[in-house]
Design a protein around this motif. Structure first.
Motif, PDB file in Angstrom:
ATOM      1  N   ASP A 129       0.707  -1.122  -0.395  1.00 55.96           N
ATOM      2  CA  ASP A 129       0.218  -0.175   0.484  1.00 55.96           C
ATOM      3  C   ASP A 129       1.251   1.154   0.111  1.00 55.96           C
ATOM      4  O   ASP A 129       1.914   1.548   0.616  1.00 55.96           O
ATOM      5  CB  ASP A 129      -0.794  -0.218   0.918  1.00 55.96           C
ATOM      6  CG  ASP A 129      -1.606  -1.577   1.314  1.00 55.96           C
ATOM      7  OD1 ASP A 129      -2.101  -1.763   0.244  1.00 55.96           O
ATOM      8  OD2 ASP A 129      -1.953  -1.676   2.599  1.00 55.96           O
ATOM      9  N   ASP A 130       0.349   2.421  -0.684  1.00 58.67           N
ATOM     10  CA  ASP A 130       1.300   3.582  -1.009  1.00 58.67           C
ATOM     11  C   ASP A 130       2.948   2.721  -1.261  1.00 58.67           C
ATOM     12  O   ASP A 130       3.608   4.150  -0.608  1.00 58.67           O
ATOM     13  CB  ASP A 130       0.943   4.867   0.194  1.00 58.67           C
ATOM     14  CG  ASP A 130      -0.429   4.329   1.083  1.00 58.67           C
ATOM     15  OD1 ASP A 130      -1.896   4.415   0.208  1.00 58.67           O
ATOM     16  OD2 ASP A 130      -0.654   4.311   1.747  1.00 58.67           O
ATOM     17  N   PHE A 131       2.895   2.561  -2.155  1.00 54.76           N
ATOM     18  CA  PHE A 131       4.402   2.389  -2.996  1.00 54.76           C
ATOM     19  C   PHE A 131       4.834   3.152  -3.695  1.00 54.76           C
ATOM     20  O   PHE A 131       5.998   4.282  -3.412  1.00 54.76           O
ATOM     21  CB  PHE A 131       4.872   1.008  -2.819  1.00 54.76           C
ATOM     22  CG  PHE A 131       5.608   0.962  -3.876  1.00 54.76           C
ATOM     23  CD1 PHE A 131       7.419   0.629  -2.805  1.00 54.76           C
ATOM     24  CD2 PHE A 131       6.008   1.258  -4.924  1.00 54.76           C
ATOM     25  CE1 PHE A 131       8.225   0.110  -3.758  1.00 54.76           C
ATOM     26  CE2 PHE A 131       7.497   0.822  -6.256  1.00 54.76           C
ATOM     27  CZ  PHE A 131       8.484   0.425  -5.044  1.00 54.76           C
ATOM     28  N   LYS A 132       4.219   3.331  -4.085  1.00 52.52           N
ATOM     29  CA  LYS A 132       4.617   4.875  -4.653  1.00 52.52           C
ATOM     30  C   LYS A 132       4.894   6.213  -4.374  1.00 52.52           C
ATOM     31  O   LYS A 132       4.974   7.173  -4.741  1.00 52.52           O
ATOM     32  CB  LYS A 132       2.893   4.949  -5.975  1.00 52.52           C
ATOM     33  CG  LYS A 132       2.909   5.807  -7.605  1.00 52.52           C
ATOM     34  CD  LYS A 132       2.369   6.559  -8.102  1.00 52.52           C
ATOM     35  CE  LYS A 132       2.701   6.332  -9.213  1.00 52.52           C
ATOM     36  NZ  LYS A 132       2.874   8.218  -8.587  1.00 52.52           N
ATOM     37  N   GLN A 133       4.231   6.116  -2.863  1.00 50.88           N
ATOM     38  CA  GLN A 133       4.165   7.564  -2.474  1.00 50.88           C
ATOM     39  C   GLN A 133       5.897   7.685  -1.877  1.00 50.88           C
ATOM     40  O   GLN A 133       6.663   8.466  -1.866  1.00 50.88           O
ATOM     41  CB  GLN A 133       3.704   8.088  -0.907  1.00 50.88           C
ATOM     42  CG  GLN A 133       2.078   8.331  -1.390  1.00 50.88           C
ATOM     43  CD  GLN A 133       1.061   8.501  -0.532  1.00 50.88           C
ATOM     44  OE1 GLN A 133       1.483   8.780   0.292  1.00 50.88           O
ATOM     45  NE2 GLN A 133       0.125   7.676  -0.349  1.00 50.88           N
ATOM     46  N   VAL A 134       6.168   6.139  -1.935  1.00 51.27           N
ATOM     47  CA  VAL A 134       7.277   6.676  -1.158  1.00 51.27           C
ATOM     48  C   VAL A 134       8.752   6.288  -2.430  1.00 51.27           C
ATOM     49  O   VAL A 134       9.976   7.224  -2.044  1.00 51.27           O
ATOM     50  CB  VAL A 134       8.111   4.471  -0.757  1.00 51.27           C
ATOM     51  CG1 VAL A 134       9.512   4.766   0.141  1.00 51.27           C
ATOM     52  CG2 VAL A 134       7.447   4.804   0.770  1.00 51.27           C
TER      53      VAL A 134
ATOM     54  N   HIS B 116      13.509   6.131  -6.499  1.00 51.70           N
ATOM     55  CA  HIS B 116      13.637   5.050  -6.633  1.00 51.70           C
ATOM     56  C   HIS B 116      15.047   3.827  -5.472  1.00 51.70           C
ATOM     57  O   HIS B 116      14.447   3.413  -5.419  1.00 51.70           O
ATOM     58  CB  HIS B 116      14.389   4.484  -8.248  1.00 51.70           C
ATOM     59  CG  HIS B 116      12.957   5.296  -8.828  1.00 51.70           C
ATOM     60  ND1 HIS B 116      11.639   4.859  -9.427  1.00 51.70           N
ATOM     61  CD2 HIS B 116      12.564   6.156 -10.002  1.00 51.70           C
ATOM     62  CE1 HIS B 116      11.016   5.514  -9.981  1.00 51.70           C
ATOM     63  NE2 HIS B 116      11.438   6.537 -10.174  1.00 51.70           N
ATOM     64  N   GLY B 117      15.765   4.834  -5.281  1.00 51.59           N
ATOM     65  CA  GLY B 117      16.760   4.053  -4.121  1.00 51.59           C
ATOM     66  C   GLY B 117      15.247   3.357  -3.658  1.00 51.59           C
ATOM     67  O   GLY B 117      16.320   2.572  -3.344  1.00 51.59           O
ATOM     68  N   ALA B 118      15.611   4.341  -3.410  1.00 49.82           N
ATOM     69  CA  ALA B 118      15.025   4.536  -1.553  1.00 49.82           C
ATOM     70  C   ALA B 118      13.301   2.920  -1.956  1.00 49.82           C
ATOM     71  O   ALA B 118      13.673   2.330  -0.488  1.00 49.82           O
ATOM     72  CB  ALA B 118      14.127   5.306  -1.099  1.00 49.82           C
ATOM     73  N   GLY B 119      12.671   3.513  -2.814  1.00 45.71           N
ATOM     74  CA  GLY B 119      11.457   2.535  -3.189  1.00 45.71           C
ATOM     75  C   GLY B 119      12.469   0.635  -3.625  1.00 45.71           C
ATOM     76  O   GLY B 119      11.786  -0.129  -3.284  1.00 45.71           O
ATOM     77  N   ASP B 120      13.595   1.350  -3.978  1.00 50.38           N
ATOM     78  CA  ASP B 120      14.484  -0.457  -4.414  1.00 50.38           C
ATOM     79  C   ASP B 120      14.030  -0.436  -3.128  1.00 50.38           C
ATOM     80  O   ASP B 120      14.404  -2.390  -2.715  1.00 50.38           O
ATOM     81  CB  ASP B 120      15.797   0.437  -4.761  1.00 50.38           C
ATOM     82  CG  ASP B 120      15.227   0.044  -6.722  1.00 50.38           C
ATOM     83  OD1 ASP B 120      13.393   0.046  -7.313  1.00 50.38           O
ATOM     84  OD2 ASP B 120      15.923   0.621  -7.473  1.00 50.38           O
ATOM     85  N   ALA B 121      15.162  -0.062  -1.800  1.00 48.09           N
ATOM     86  CA  ALA B 121      15.639  -0.909  -1.037  1.00 48.09           C
ATOM     87  C   ALA B 121      14.416  -0.720   0.334  1.00 48.09           C
ATOM     88  O   ALA B 121      14.198  -1.904   0.502  1.00 48.09           O
ATOM     89  CB  ALA B 121      16.508   0.343   0.087  1.00 48.09           C
ATOM     90  N   LEU B 122      12.789  -0.677   0.068  1.00 49.48           N
ATOM     91  CA  LEU B 122      11.628  -1.003   0.342  1.00 49.48           C
ATOM     92  C   LEU B 122      11.319  -2.330  -0.548  1.00 49.48           C
ATOM     93  O   LEU B 122      10.815  -3.345   0.805  1.00 49.48           O
ATOM     94  CB  LEU B 122      10.552  -0.356   0.275  1.00 49.48           C
ATOM     95  CG  LEU B 122       9.384  -0.485   1.067  1.00 49.48           C
ATOM     96  CD1 LEU B 122       9.426  -0.131   1.769  1.00 49.48           C
ATOM     97  CD2 LEU B 122       8.309   1.057   0.768  1.00 49.48           C
ATOM     98  N   LEU B 123      11.294  -2.531  -1.577  1.00 44.63           N
ATOM     99  CA  LEU B 123      11.303  -3.997  -2.290  1.00 44.63           C
ATOM    100  C   LEU B 123      12.036  -4.669  -1.601  1.00 44.63           C
ATOM    101  O   LEU B 123      11.655  -5.863  -1.272  1.00 44.63           O
ATOM    102  CB  LEU B 123      11.039  -3.844  -3.454  1.00 44.63           C
ATOM    103  CG  LEU B 123      10.577  -3.378  -4.339  1.00 44.63           C
ATOM    104  CD1 LEU B 123       9.765  -2.361  -5.622  1.00 44.63           C
ATOM    105  CD2 LEU B 123       8.707  -3.729  -3.756  1.00 44.63           C
ATOM    106  N   VAL B 124      13.562  -4.644  -1.731  1.00 43.54           N
ATOM    107  CA  VAL B 124      14.029  -5.283  -1.216  1.00 43.54           C
ATOM    108  C   VAL B 124      13.872  -5.689   0.636  1.00 43.54           C
ATOM    109  O   VAL B 124      13.980  -7.651   1.083  1.00 43.54           O
ATOM    110  CB  VAL B 124      15.788  -5.169  -1.394  1.00 43.54           C
ATOM    111  CG1 VAL B 124      16.773  -6.094  -0.732  1.00 43.54           C
ATOM    112  CG2 VAL B 124      16.094  -4.959  -2.826  1.00 43.54           C
ATOM    113  N   ALA B 125      13.381  -4.989   1.092  1.00 42.18           N
ATOM    114  CA  ALA B 125      13.584  -5.308   2.466  1.00 42.18           C
ATOM    115  C   ALA B 125      11.991  -6.491   2.567  1.00 42.18           C
ATOM    116  O   ALA B 125      11.851  -6.851   3.129  1.00 42.18           O
ATOM    117  CB  ALA B 125      13.513  -4.037   3.131  1.00 42.18           C
TER     118      ALA B 125
END
Length: 745
Positions: free
Chosen positions: A370-375, A381-390
């Protein structure tokens, strides 16, 4: 990195060491009752049987592999029973202790060894060319010839002496059969290309057979010590390697459930290709110690060694090249089946495993952050990738070893669940909810999960579709929850859930358009502003009306990324229209978003649009209870952005709201405008609202004006701005200002 031995392997090793240590201690004379020597071998046999049983019963194996190990389990069980019989013969036979073996015991060994042979024959071999078969035949003949020579020299030529001492040659016969089975196993593993069973495990099995045979071959040395038995070495050694083989096969099978192609296959069998050369070298050695023609013999051995060395170097180089090729193949195979960012299985591998596992005991869970696009938009995108990996790591850690976690794309994951679902979905949500530090910000990942459980005759596409419908049903409920698919979700009332799935895809494809409806001055009809209105052009269903998809977007949370996109587009377009303001609708979900004020500031900065030319339209219900929504509007007001109350009078209307909420514009709903030309309550309300707005120094805009009579009456009642189909329907930005003065039509 060396693999740590399993508990059963350590137990079998202890038994083998104790048994081997007993022989030197009792070499000169018994150190206690004769049965003491049988304890450690018996315990090692039991450990080996348990290891194979656990592999067959409690480990997921391919059909060919399970069939092989099941037959082998029967074989070692019979051999173990033969060991019990041998102990009974040795301890309770006439003149015991003795090394004499009964016909019953020898029969058990022979039957068990025949089952071992059957298990090996069940393994299919790889496809070999004619040259490869010829090479295999020559190598096999060389090894068997060497084995036959050594068998004759160390066993068969002493058979008469052994029989006269022990009363039976059956033990030697069993040794010979076991040794040749070991040779056969090694040859098949190294040359025939077996892949259904782990080659390393097969090597250990072959070593078990050879070790058992070679240690049992010491029987002539023990002829004068009847209280000792070659089984004290043969059984512990053989069942130790049997245990190692079973535990290795189990580790490989469990690892293959999650990443069957992640690690390159360990190079097994290269050393085994040296068996023909080993056989020749040993035969040369035997020739040296057993013949008197030393010069000729030495020359023959030297020539053989040189040829063998040359072949060994060729074999080593070929093995190196083959290893590189296999490494490249494994790497490419892994890349084809796995996600490059998270390392999880990708959609292709997930669907493949799902189709292999279809049945009532399988379930599919689709998970959307939920709300990933906001991140992504706020932190990059670097933070978004880190979130996906976690997120990937947490989901993987929350499921079982037999489950498959995959990333399907973007922030969407899938989990193939085997067996009862239990509380695994709750564990996933709990794991994701733990705080995560990304780019200096503490984030909490929320997800919506849809679960679809398998049934007899299920197809992979239908199972995934049901999970997708359930996921959007979960989003329609509340964030951070999961929903199970039930038939009711496929009823007409569930169209909204399916619509949400399409809406999400449409956002990714760019299926949305922004149209603009003019806001004109009365009575001049000059355009002073526009209202941005979003339209969805679905490639399959055509244009979907806003009253159908906006409520779905609100419930699913997709209104936030959709609203962000509309805001950016509207600001960018309006920046090219001097003197014209743009109105953008804002949903309650957007106002609750802590990043909303920052999103507005970024949209203004990127487009260059002055803040006073942006009007944000909010509904009464969004701000009626005050709180963070009103705080956000106050911050925006300080930035210079203007605020409009949309559809005023149709919600929880309170005149006090005009005092507590920062408002610049009052937009009167079409339901009141429709009756403005007729005497009655609606006309009175329209006039009253105009007077209130004038007293509070607010602009007023009458919505939904459709006739010239309505426009004239509204002007008489004090309205100076209006919008509606009388002036223009919503149009693309490219055709909006063909004529800045709109005539009635």
């Amino acid at each position: 990195m060396t693999e740590r031995p399993g508990r059963l392997t350590r137990a079998a090793l202890l038994g083998a060491l104790l048994s081997a240590g007993y022989l030197p201690l009792a070499w000169n004379a018994p150190i206690g009752p004769a049965w003491i020597g049988w304890i450690a071998p018996g315990a090692t046999v039991l450990v080996g049987l348990v290891a194979v049983a656990r592999l067959v019963i409690a480990t997921p194996l391919e059909d060919a592999s399970r069939r092989f190990w099941r037959v082998l389990w029967v074989a070692v069980g019979i051999i173990g029973a033969g060991g019990v019989g041998q102990a009974v013969d040795a301890l309770s036979g006439p003149g015991g202790p003795t090394q004499i073996m009964s016909l019953r015991t020898a029969g058990a060994f022979v039957v068990g060894l025949l089952f071992v042979l059957a298990a090996l024959l069940l393994l299919p071999v790889g496809r070999l060319s004619r040259t490869q078969w010829l090479t295999f035949g020559l190598d096999a003949a060389t090894v068997f010839a060497g084995a036959t020579l050594f068998t004759w020299y160390f066993a068969l030529r002493t058979m008469d002496d052994f029989e006269s001492t022990n009363g039976s040659a059956l033990p030697l016969v069993a040794i010979v059969v076991c040794g040749f089975l070991g040779v056969f196993a090694l040859l098949k593993v190294s040359f025939a290309g077996v892949r259904q069973v782990d080659p390393g495990a097969l090597q250990y099995l072959a070593i078990a057979a050879l070790t058992g045979a070679s240690t049992a071959g010491l029987a002539p040395l023990l002829a004068s010590r009847p209280y000792l038995n070659t089984s004290f070495l043969a059984f512990p050694a053989a069942f130790l390697f049997l245990t190692v083989a079973a535990e290795r096969q189990r580790r490989v099978a469990l690892a293959a459930l999650d990443a069957p192609v992640e690690a390159p296959r360990r190079r097994t069998g290269r050393a085994l290709h040296l068996l023909p050369y080993v056989a020749v070298a040993l035969t040369d050695g035997l020739l040296l110690v057993s013949s008197s023609s030393r010069p000729v013999i030495v020359g023959t051995v030297v020539l053989t060694a040189l040829v063998g060395a040359r072949q060994w170097l060729s074999s080593r180089e070929n093995g190196r090249l083959l290893g590189q090729l296999r490494s490249s193949e494994n790497r490419l195979s892994h890349q084809a089946g796995h996600d490059g960012l998270t390392g999880l299985a990708n959609r292709t591998l997930f669907v493949s495993r799902l189709e292999e596992s279809l049945g009532p005991d399988v379930a599919v869970a689709l998970l959307d952050l939920d709300d990933f696009k906001q991140v992504n938009d706020r932190l990059g995108h670097g933070a978004g990738d880190a979130l996906l990996v976690a997120a990937a790591a947490r989901v993987q850690g929350a499921v079982g070893p037999s489950d498959t976690v995959a990333r399907l794309g973007g922030d969407e994951f899938a989990v193939l669940l085997r067996g009862p679902v239990g509380d695994r979905l709750d564990r996933i949500l709990a794991a994701l909810a733990e705080p995560l530090l990304v780019a200096g910000d503490e984030l909490r990942i929320r997800a919506s999960i849809g679960l679809a459980e398998g049934w007899a005759g299920a197809t992979s596409s239908e199972l995934v579709r049901r999970a997708d419908v359930a996921m959007y049903a979960a989003k329609a409920g509340r964030d951070g929850s999961w929903a199970r698919f039930v038939p009711a979700l496929d009823a007409p009332a569930a169209d909204q859930a399916r619509l949400a799935a399409g809406l999400r895809d449409g956002l990714g494809r760019g299926d949305f358009r922004v149209l603009y409806q003019p806001i004109v001055e009365l009575p001049s009809r000059r355009i002073t502003g526009v209202e941005a209105l979003v339209r969805w052009h679905d490639p399959e269903r055509g244009v979907i009306p806003p009253d159908q998809f906006i409520p779905v977007a609100e419930r699913s949370g997709l209104i936030v990324p959709l609203g962000q996109w509309v805001l950016r587009e509207a600001c960018r377009d309006a920046s090219a229209w001097p003197g014209v303001y743009v109105c953008v609708n804002v949903s309650p979900r957007q106002l609750d978003d802590p990043d909303f004020v920052a999103d507005v500031a970024v949209a203004l900065a990127d487009s260059g649009l002055p803040a006073d030319r942006l009007v944000l339209e909010v509904t009464e219900t969004a701000v009626f209870n005050g709180g963070p929504a009103v705080d956000a509007l106050n911050l925006l007001r300080e930035m210079g952005v203007r605020i409009a109350l949309d559809d005023f009078g149709t919600g929880q209307s309170s005149l006090g709201l005009l005092l507590t909420c920062p408002v610049d514009v009052l937009k009167v709903d079409k339901s009141f405008v429709d009756g403005v030309t007729e005497p009655g309550e609606r006309a009175v309300i329209v006039q009253f609202l105009s007077q209130v707005a004038s007293g509070l120094n607010l602009d007023t805009v009458a919505e939904g004006v459709e006739t010239p009579e309505q426009a004239e009456r509204l002007h008489e009642l004090g309205y100076r701005k209006a919008q509606g189909y009388l002036f223009s329907k919503p149009v693309p930005a490219s055709t909006l200002f063909l004529d800045r003065v709109l005539s009635y039509r």
